[in-house]
Design an enzyme around this catalytic site. Structure first.
Site, mmCIF file in Angstrom:
data_model
loop_
_atom_site.group_PDB
_atom_site.id
_atom_site.type_symbol
_atom_site.label_atom_id
_atom_site.label_comp_id
_atom_site.label_asym_id
_atom_site.label_seq_id
_atom_site.Cartn_x
_atom_site.Cartn_y
_atom_site.Cartn_z
ATOM 1 N N GLY A 122 5.658 -1.450 34.987
ATOM 2 C CA GLY A 122 7.033 -1.091 35.280
ATOM 3 C C GLY A 122 7.230 -0.431 36.634
ATOM 4 N N HIS A 136 8.429 -8.102 25.656
ATOM 5 C CA HIS A 136 7.164 -8.657 25.160
ATOM 6 C C HIS A 136 7.479 -9.256 23.793
ATOM 7 C CE1 HIS A 136 3.012 -9.201 24.192
ATOM 8 N NE2 HIS A 136 2.816 -8.054 23.572
HETATM 9 P P1 NDP Z 1 6.594 3.302 27.526
HETATM 10 O O1 NDP Z 1 5.663 3.922 26.550
HETATM 11 O O2 NDP Z 1 6.338 3.488 28.982
HETATM 12 O O3 NDP Z 1 8.072 3.832 27.262
HETATM 13 C C1 NDP Z 1 8.616 3.822 25.996
HETATM 14 C C2 NDP Z 1 10.021 4.414 26.005
HETATM 15 O O4 NDP Z 1 10.534 4.346 24.677
HETATM 16 C C3 NDP Z 1 10.061 5.870 26.413
HETATM 17 O O5 NDP Z 1 11.225 6.097 27.167
HETATM 18 C C4 NDP Z 1 10.134 6.607 25.084
HETATM 19 O O6 NDP Z 1 10.839 7.826 25.175
HETATM 20 C C5 NDP Z 1 10.925 5.628 24.253
HETATM 21 N N1 NDP Z 1 10.664 5.801 22.831
HETATM 22 C C6 NDP Z 1 9.478 5.995 22.214
HETATM 23 N N2 NDP Z 1 9.643 6.120 20.897
HETATM 24 C C7 NDP Z 1 10.965 6.027 20.682
HETATM 25 C C8 NDP Z 1 11.769 6.106 19.525
HETATM 26 N N3 NDP Z 1 11.225 6.277 18.319
HETATM 27 N N4 NDP Z 1 13.108 5.991 19.668
HETATM 28 C C9 NDP Z 1 13.668 5.803 20.882
HETATM 29 N N5 NDP Z 1 12.947 5.714 22.021
HETATM 30 C C10 NDP Z 1 11.625 5.833 21.908
HETATM 31 O O7 NDP Z 1 6.705 1.754 27.145
HETATM 32 P P2 NDP Z 1 6.447 0.495 28.090
HETATM 33 O O8 NDP Z 1 7.498 0.454 29.132
HETATM 34 O O9 NDP Z 1 5.017 0.440 28.475
HETATM 35 O O10 NDP Z 1 6.662 -0.722 27.061
HETATM 36 C C11 NDP Z 1 7.950 -1.140 26.656
HETATM 37 C C12 NDP Z 1 7.919 -2.622 26.341
HETATM 38 O O11 NDP Z 1 7.653 -3.359 27.539
HETATM 39 C C13 NDP Z 1 6.850 -3.046 25.350
HETATM 40 O O12 NDP Z 1 7.374 -4.081 24.574
HETATM 41 C C14 NDP Z 1 5.723 -3.561 26.256
HETATM 42 O O13 NDP Z 1 4.875 -4.508 25.621
HETATM 43 C C15 NDP Z 1 6.542 -4.220 27.343
HETATM 44 N N6 NDP Z 1 5.852 -4.388 28.614
HETATM 45 C C16 NDP Z 1 5.276 -3.301 29.209
HETATM 46 C C17 NDP Z 1 4.660 -3.418 30.435
HETATM 47 C C18 NDP Z 1 4.215 -2.206 31.175
HETATM 48 O O14 NDP Z 1 4.068 -2.308 32.384
HETATM 49 N N7 NDP Z 1 4.000 -1.038 30.586
HETATM 50 C C19 NDP Z 1 4.513 -4.742 31.093
HETATM 51 C C20 NDP Z 1 5.265 -5.802 30.453
HETATM 52 C C21 NDP Z 1 5.863 -5.612 29.227
HETATM 53 P P3 NDP Z 1 10.215 9.271 24.851
HETATM 54 O O15 NDP Z 1 10.011 9.930 26.187
HETATM 55 O O16 NDP Z 1 11.278 9.934 24.059
HETATM 56 O O17 NDP Z 1 8.946 9.065 24.096
HETATM 57 MG MG MG Z 2 1.131 -6.483 27.413
#
Ligand code: NDP
Ligand code: MG
Ligand code: MG
Length: 331
Positions: free
Chosen positions: A133, A107
């Protein structure tokens, strides 16, 4: 006219021999990582210890710290939540990037609003599936995909476009189409879509419809089926064949009511509201508010989430869905 890329239009694989680090293993992260592995790419995961790290190990991935993974990889795809990416980049990624690496996003938010400014000697691109996802993974295993957008923000190697398209192919998206865009267009349209229509507009409309029926004395369970449950069936028809297929499938009574009453609900006032929402996305006001909320520990966000969870429609829906176990597919 938008340019669309399919399997055949992405010929050479610009990712051959490259190690890909997926930062985060949540909704998007697990899907990108598993799809890329299945298309023959070398994938490692960058994460802090915790639930996601355990899940990634369970799924057979090598899990390193974000800093180590960045150092080891040639392509770093950041799929941590948008609001943590700024600090994560500053603390663990920036110093471990090498000239010629590619930094990628799902994104455009942090690049577009200037939260992250990568050095000039790395490629910067986005590959953003247009769907949750879990569907990115599920459709891939079924032989299809979720369509995706790609954009190049910075082309240091002269190969950024090829790399971005190879990446999009690796997650399966070229099976159905990858559309070329810019970080600005992806970010602004994505935020608008989720706020005004897909998530915000839709839940507000369902709630208002539910409340209108319940306040008029109708049974909440009927109201739930009428304005919420049935929605999926209608959306499936629109998804398959546009408004035409949906309108062809519903009764003439419903179709007549659609034309005469829809515009009485979504009036010029509602459209003016959408334009306001878009303006705040374009001028950065929404992004600024979200970033400030995050810095304060999300007080307002948490309050709104709790309030929404307490709405009657959620309790009614919970009970009714227990009778319909088939509606809740597990991923
Ligand atoms: P999620 O909240 O589902 O997952 C986030 C991941 O990042 C988790 O594995 C989490 O692990 C990890 N994380 C969180 N904080 C940290 C940190 N401080 N250091 C390292 N890892 C960390 O995110 P999304 O998949 O929803 O979103 C990810 C990206 O994709 C964003 O940019 C979003 O805009 C984009 N996007 C999302 C869509 C979706 O369907 N959700 C659609 C299209 C784009 P932990 O378990 O440790 O918290
Ligand atoms: Mg979005
Ligand atoms: Mg009906």
């Amino acid at each position: 006219m938008v340019k669309v890329y399919y399997e055949d239009s992405v010929a050479q694989d610009a990712l051959t021999g490259k190690t890909i680090a997926i930062i985060g293993y949540g909704s998007q992260g697990h899907a990108h990582a598993q799809n890329l592995r299945d298309t023959g790419h070398e994938v490692i995961i960058g994460l802090r210890p915790g639930k996601s790290a355990d899940a990634a190990k369970e799924d057979g991935f090598e899990v390193l710290t974000v800093a180590e993974a960045t150092k080891k990889a040639d392509l770093i795809m950041i799929l941590a939540p948008d609001e943590v990416q700024g600090d994560l980049y500053k603390n663990e990624i920036a110093d471990n990037l090498e000239a010629g690496n590619a930094l990628a996003f799902g994104h455009g938010f942090n690049i577009h609003y200037g939260v992250i400014t990568p050095p000039a000697d790395v490629d910067v691109f986005l590959a953003a599936p247009k769907g949750p996802g879990h569907l990115v993974r599920r459709t891939f295993t079924e032989g299809f995909a979720v369509p995706a957008l790609f954009a190049v923000h910075q082309d240091a190697t002269g190969k950024a476009s090829d790399i971005a398209l190879s990446y999009a192919k690796g997650i399966g998206a070229t099976r159905v189409g990858v559309l070329e865009t810019t970080f600005k267009e992806e970010t602004e349209t994505d935020l608008f879509g989720e706020q005004a229509v897909l998530c915000g507009g839709l839940t507000s409309m369902i709630e208002a419809g539910f409340e209108t029926l319940v306040e008029a004395g109708y049974q909440p369970e009927l109201a739930y089926f009428e304005v919420c449950h049935e929605l999926k069936l209608i959306i499936d028809l629109i998804y398959e064949g546009g408004f035409a297929k949906m309108r062809n499938s519903i009764s003439n009574t419903a179709e007549y009511g659609d034309y005469v009453s829809g515009p009485r609900v979504i009036t010029d006032v509602a459209k003016a509201g959408m334009k306001d929402v878009l303006t705040d996305i374009q001028n950065g006001k929404f992004a600024e508010g979200f970033i400030k909320e995050n810095q304060a520990g999300f007080p307002e966000f948490k309050a709104m989430r709790a309030k929404a969870a307490g709405h009657q429609i959620e309790a009614v829906g919970d009970e009714l869905r227990k009778m319909m176990p088939f509606v809740n597919k597990k991923d």
